[in-house]
Design an enzyme around this catalytic site. Sequence first.
Site, PDB file in Angstrom:
ATOM      1  N   ILE A  96      -1.549  10.304  -1.095  1.00 58.50           N
ATOM      2  CA  ILE A  96      -2.292  10.349  -2.296  1.00 58.50           C
ATOM      3  C   ILE A  96      -0.863   9.549  -3.313  1.00 58.50           C
ATOM      4  O   ILE A  96      -0.522  10.016  -4.504  1.00 58.50           O
ATOM      5  CB  ILE A  96      -2.048  11.792  -2.865  1.00 58.50           C
ATOM      6  CG1 ILE A  96      -0.855  12.658  -2.324  1.00 58.50           C
ATOM      7  CG2 ILE A  96      -3.447  12.487  -2.468  1.00 58.50           C
ATOM      8  CD1 ILE A  96      -0.763  14.108  -2.812  1.00 58.50           C
TER       9      ILE A  96
ATOM     10  N   VAL B 129      -2.978   4.243  -4.296  1.00 56.30           N
ATOM     11  CA  VAL B 129      -4.535   3.992  -4.230  1.00 56.30           C
ATOM     12  C   VAL B 129      -5.260   5.479  -4.028  1.00 56.30           C
ATOM     13  O   VAL B 129      -6.276   5.921  -4.771  1.00 56.30           O
ATOM     14  CB  VAL B 129      -4.596   3.344  -2.992  1.00 56.30           C
ATOM     15  CG1 VAL B 129      -6.112   3.291  -2.575  1.00 56.30           C
ATOM     16  CG2 VAL B 129      -3.954   1.908  -3.206  1.00 56.30           C
TER      17      VAL B 129
ATOM     18  N   LYS C 298      -3.925  -1.412   6.695  1.00 60.12           N
ATOM     19  CA  LYS C 298      -4.089  -2.668   7.641  1.00 60.12           C
ATOM     20  C   LYS C 298      -3.662  -2.599   8.960  1.00 60.12           C
ATOM     21  O   LYS C 298      -4.269  -3.042   9.951  1.00 60.12           O
ATOM     22  CB  LYS C 298      -3.316  -3.881   7.017  1.00 60.12           C
ATOM     23  CG  LYS C 298      -3.941  -4.407   5.749  1.00 60.12           C
ATOM     24  CD  LYS C 298      -3.165  -5.949   5.440  1.00 60.12           C
ATOM     25  CE  LYS C 298      -1.814  -5.616   4.687  1.00 60.12           C
ATOM     26  NZ  LYS C 298      -2.051  -5.065   3.386  1.00 60.12           N
TER      27      LYS C 298
ATOM     28  N   ALA D  79      -7.946  -6.534  -1.542  1.00 64.20           N
ATOM     29  CA  ALA D  79      -8.217  -5.362  -2.115  1.00 64.20           C
ATOM     30  C   ALA D  79      -9.746  -5.288  -2.489  1.00 64.20           C
ATOM     31  O   ALA D  79     -10.472  -4.956  -1.463  1.00 64.20           O
ATOM     32  CB  ALA D  79      -7.380  -5.334  -3.511  1.00 64.20           C
TER      33      ALA D  79
ATOM     34  N   LEU E 141     -11.745  -7.080  -3.640  1.00 63.46           N
ATOM     35  CA  LEU E 141     -12.758  -8.179  -3.661  1.00 63.46           C
ATOM     36  C   LEU E 141     -13.906  -8.275  -2.259  1.00 63.46           C
ATOM     37  O   LEU E 141     -13.186  -7.820  -1.164  1.00 63.46           O
ATOM     38  CB  LEU E 141     -11.936  -9.674  -3.422  1.00 63.46           C
ATOM     39  CG  LEU E 141     -10.958  -9.957  -4.717  1.00 63.46           C
ATOM     40  CD1 LEU E 141     -10.312 -11.167  -4.465  1.00 63.46           C
ATOM     41  CD2 LEU E 141     -12.006 -10.071  -5.985  1.00 63.46           C
TER      42      LEU E 141
ATOM     43  N   GLY F 136       6.542  -5.414 -10.537  1.00 62.43           N
ATOM     44  CA  GLY F 136       5.795  -4.879  -9.340  1.00 62.43           C
ATOM     45  C   GLY F 136       4.737  -5.493  -8.494  1.00 62.43           C
ATOM     46  O   GLY F 136       3.957  -4.812  -7.745  1.00 62.43           O
TER      47      GLY F 136
ATOM     48  N   GLU G 254       6.635  -6.276  -2.566  1.00 62.36           N
ATOM     49  CA  GLU G 254       6.951  -4.862  -1.924  1.00 62.36           C
ATOM     50  C   GLU G 254       8.564  -4.573  -2.328  1.00 62.36           C
ATOM     51  O   GLU G 254       9.183  -5.397  -2.955  1.00 62.36           O
ATOM     52  CB  GLU G 254       7.056  -5.108  -0.197  1.00 62.36           C
ATOM     53  CG  GLU G 254       5.709  -5.372   0.164  1.00 62.36           C
ATOM     54  CD  GLU G 254       4.796  -4.196   0.071  1.00 62.36           C
ATOM     55  OE1 GLU G 254       5.284  -3.288   0.286  1.00 62.36           O
ATOM     56  OE2 GLU G 254       3.534  -4.535  -0.148  1.00 62.36           O
TER      57      GLU G 254
ATOM     58  N   ASP H  56       2.674 -10.232   6.218  1.00 62.40           N
ATOM     59  CA  ASP H  56       1.496  -9.848   5.316  1.00 62.40           C
ATOM     60  C   ASP H  56       0.511 -10.900   5.344  1.00 62.40           C
ATOM     61  O   ASP H  56      -0.889 -10.206   5.518  1.00 62.40           O
ATOM     62  CB  ASP H  56       1.786  -9.235   4.071  1.00 62.40           C
ATOM     63  CG  ASP H  56       0.688  -8.069   3.528  1.00 62.40           C
ATOM     64  OD1 ASP H  56       0.542  -7.466   4.261  1.00 62.40           O
ATOM     65  OD2 ASP H  56       0.215  -8.384   2.552  1.00 62.40           O
TER      66      ASP H  56
ATOM     67  N   LYS I   4      -3.447 -10.427   7.238  1.00 66.18           N
ATOM     68  CA  LYS I   4      -4.859 -10.508   6.698  1.00 66.18           C
ATOM     69  C   LYS I   4      -5.615 -11.391   7.341  1.00 66.18           C
ATOM     70  O   LYS I   4      -6.728 -11.157   7.581  1.00 66.18           O
ATOM     71  CB  LYS I   4      -4.596 -10.542   5.208  1.00 66.18           C
ATOM     72  CG  LYS I   4      -4.138  -9.699   4.546  1.00 66.18           C
ATOM     73  CD  LYS I   4      -3.815  -9.926   3.135  1.00 66.18           C
ATOM     74  CE  LYS I   4      -3.098  -8.481   2.308  1.00 66.18           C
ATOM     75  NZ  LYS I   4      -2.670  -9.060   1.042  1.00 66.18           N
TER      76      LYS I   4
HETATM   77  N1  NAP Z   1      -1.406  -0.930  -4.060  1.00 67.12           N
HETATM   78  C1  NAP Z   1      -2.357  -1.848  -3.904  1.00 67.12           C
HETATM   79  O1  NAP Z   1      -2.591  -2.563  -4.778  1.00 67.12           O
HETATM   80  C2  NAP Z   1      -2.981  -1.921  -2.533  1.00 67.12           C
HETATM   81  C3  NAP Z   1      -3.795  -3.007  -2.407  1.00 67.12           C
HETATM   82  C4  NAP Z   1      -4.532  -3.433  -1.208  1.00 67.12           C
HETATM   83  C5  NAP Z   1      -4.249  -2.491  -0.060  1.00 67.12           C
HETATM   84  N2  NAP Z   1      -3.372  -1.420  -0.362  1.00 67.12           N
HETATM   85  C6  NAP Z   1      -3.022  -0.604   0.883  1.00 67.12           C
HETATM   86  O2  NAP Z   1      -3.130   0.775   0.525  1.00 67.12           O
HETATM   87  C7  NAP Z   1      -2.325   1.590   1.203  1.00 67.12           C
HETATM   88  C8  NAP Z   1      -1.696   2.599   0.157  1.00 67.12           C
HETATM   89  O3  NAP Z   1      -0.984   1.840  -0.515  1.00 67.12           O
HETATM   90  P1  NAP Z   1      -0.312   2.565  -2.182  1.00 67.12           P
HETATM   91  O4  NAP Z   1       0.260   1.547  -3.085  1.00 67.12           O
HETATM   92  O5  NAP Z   1      -1.111   3.704  -2.544  1.00 67.12           O
HETATM   93  O6  NAP Z   1       0.954   3.209  -1.307  1.00 67.12           O
HETATM   94  P2  NAP Z   1       2.056   4.337  -1.733  1.00 67.12           P
HETATM   95  O7  NAP Z   1       1.650   4.460  -3.323  1.00 67.12           O
HETATM   96  O8  NAP Z   1       3.110   4.248  -1.224  1.00 67.12           O
HETATM   97  O9  NAP Z   1       1.432   5.748  -1.006  1.00 67.12           O
HETATM   98  C9  NAP Z   1       1.309   5.729   0.351  1.00 67.12           C
HETATM   99  C10 NAP Z   1       1.011   7.350   0.542  1.00 67.12           C
HETATM  100  O10 NAP Z   1       0.531   7.435   1.685  1.00 67.12           O
HETATM  101  C11 NAP Z   1       1.424   8.860   2.007  1.00 67.12           C
HETATM  102  N3  NAP Z   1       1.696   8.772   3.539  1.00 67.12           N
HETATM  103  C12 NAP Z   1       2.530   7.925   4.393  1.00 67.12           C
HETATM  104  N4  NAP Z   1       2.595   8.407   5.529  1.00 67.12           N
HETATM  105  C13 NAP Z   1       1.560   9.383   5.710  1.00 67.12           C
HETATM  106  C14 NAP Z   1       1.069   9.995   6.819  1.00 67.12           C
HETATM  107  N5  NAP Z   1       1.565   9.933   7.847  1.00 67.12           N
HETATM  108  N6  NAP Z   1      -0.035  10.933   6.624  1.00 67.12           N
HETATM  109  C15 NAP Z   1      -0.403  11.256   5.397  1.00 67.12           C
HETATM  110  N7  NAP Z   1      -0.001  10.692   4.194  1.00 67.12           N
HETATM  111  C16 NAP Z   1       1.087   9.592   4.304  1.00 67.12           C
HETATM  112  C17 NAP Z   1       2.509   8.715   1.237  1.00 67.12           C
HETATM  113  O11 NAP Z   1       2.977  10.168   1.280  1.00 67.12           O
HETATM  114  P3  NAP Z   1       4.566  10.385   0.947  1.00 67.12           P
HETATM  115  O12 NAP Z   1       4.926  10.492  -0.713  1.00 67.12           O
HETATM  116  O13 NAP Z   1       4.983  11.780   1.417  1.00 67.12           O
HETATM  117  O14 NAP Z   1       5.407   9.318   1.551  1.00 67.12           O
HETATM  118  C18 NAP Z   1       1.981   8.413   0.002  1.00 67.12           C
HETATM  119  O15 NAP Z   1       1.243   9.508  -0.594  1.00 67.12           O
HETATM  120  C19 NAP Z   1      -1.192   0.641   1.929  1.00 67.12           C
HETATM  121  O16 NAP Z   1      -1.866   0.654   3.292  1.00 67.12           O
HETATM  122  C20 NAP Z   1      -1.280  -0.591   1.132  1.00 67.12           C
HETATM  123  O17 NAP Z   1      -0.963  -1.540   1.869  1.00 67.12           O
HETATM  124  C21 NAP Z   1      -2.747  -1.324  -1.454  1.00 67.12           C
END
Ligand code: NAP
Length: 366
Positions: free
Chosen positions: A13, A16, A119, A151, A153, A205, A208, A219, A223
């Site tokens: 949570i 995304v 991924k 993302a 697309l 931002g 990473e 990365d 992909k």
């Molecule tokens: N943000 C983007 O623009 C974007 C674009 C394309 C793809 N993605 C992909 O989308 C995914 C999420 O990205 P995000 O930006 O939302 O990341 P984020 O803000 O860091 O959120 C990650 C979430 O995953 C939780 N988590 C970590 N390990 C877990 C586990 N074992 N079981 C259950 N929950 C767990 C975290 O909990 P805690 O807070 O407790 O650690 C946190 O709530 C990534 O794989 C990223 O590569 C993101």
Amino acid sequence: MSTLRINVILFGIGNVGSTLINQVIESQKFFLEKRNIDLRFPIITNSTLAFFEKEGVKNQWEANFAQSAIPFRIEDIIDYVQEQNLENLIAVDATASSEIIKSYIPLIQNGFNIVAANKKANTLHLDFYNELRRNLKNFDKTFLYETNVGAGLPVVQTIKDLHFSGEKITKIRGVFSGSLSYIFNRFSSEQTPFSKILIDAEKNGYTEPDSREDLSGNDVARKLLILAREIEQKFEFSDIKIATLLLLELNEKHSKAQYAINKTLFDKPFNIAKITQAENHVLRYVGELDVITQKLEVKLVSVPKSTALGQLKGADNLIEIYTKSYGEIPIVVQGAGAGKEVTARGVLTDILKITDKIKIKETVFQ
Ligand SMILES: NC(=O)c1ccc[n+]([C@@H]2O[C@H](COP(=O)([O-])OP(=O)(O)OC[C@H]3O[C@@H](n4cnc5c(N)ncnc54)[C@H](OP(=O)(O)O)[C@@H]3O)[C@@H](O)[C@H]2O)c1
């Protein structure tokens, strides 16, 4: 026609995951009225805690999670959905965790479809990749991951559709990283030092938390591997030739503090790369799969400004798909390749595609 209830179990949570919940809450009435679907989140989790709610999350979900979430194991989730007789299950992986993917197969075996923004499952060894797909087939479940590349697309589905329509894809090339797109688009059009643009990208931002992860090229390579496997090319990560952007003095072997103070070391080599290009050329960091020569490469290239890649702006992704029928002129998919809103919308689109499949099955077996 009766309303179809879909139970989404959301892992993650963060950016995304939380945006996904809010997008669903916002559109709940629309989905009910236009598609006859009742999308619920009976369980949402972060890395350590899960919130179980019979009615599914509502507007105040963040407060409820903070108040009532409890430690969980994956078995608790499976037990809960069975006890509550929850059907039409979709597990959404909105984490970047290597742990959670170990649960994919048990989840599939217990009735879950999977949607992943993560991924990791698609870039591990081919044995796991194939085992996952064998289970999906045996248990008649679906795994979608459009947001793994570009993302929101439509890249993965487009490539899959072309391939399974019998079209021969000959090459896939593109800028797959929003952060590196931003850095090289600016570096090519401004007289600003590379290190300054890199620091701006970090502050905005785009990168990473440690920008060496972006500059390593890994990365982009992941992909590219996902797309290659999508067209049944049996590559491993180790088959990819990655020309990293990191310098020996600035690679992951050095502390983050050393990296932070030495970024100006990037300026000279990148400036040389820039001024030694042919006239009206710009630098782009691309991933390229050449199906004919069986080469997978991640590299810095110099392209004419007048080409689609050369005209890229902002932090956009651009993916060129070359096929036999389209000849020399590729299909081009371009747009924002990152951001929580577009990524969550992409995840939601995958959820709705699975929902449509469930609907069709219900109609057939009624
Ligand atoms: N943000 C983007 O623009 C974007 C674009 C394309 C793809 N993605 C992909 O989308 C995914 C999420 O990205 P995000 O930006 O939302 O990341 P984020 O803000 O860091 O959120 C990650 C979430 O995953 C939780 N988590 C970590 N390990 C877990 C586990 N074992 N079981 C259950 N929950 C767990 C975290 O909990 P805690 O807070 O407790 O650690 C946190 O709530 C990534 O794989 C990223 O590569 C993101």
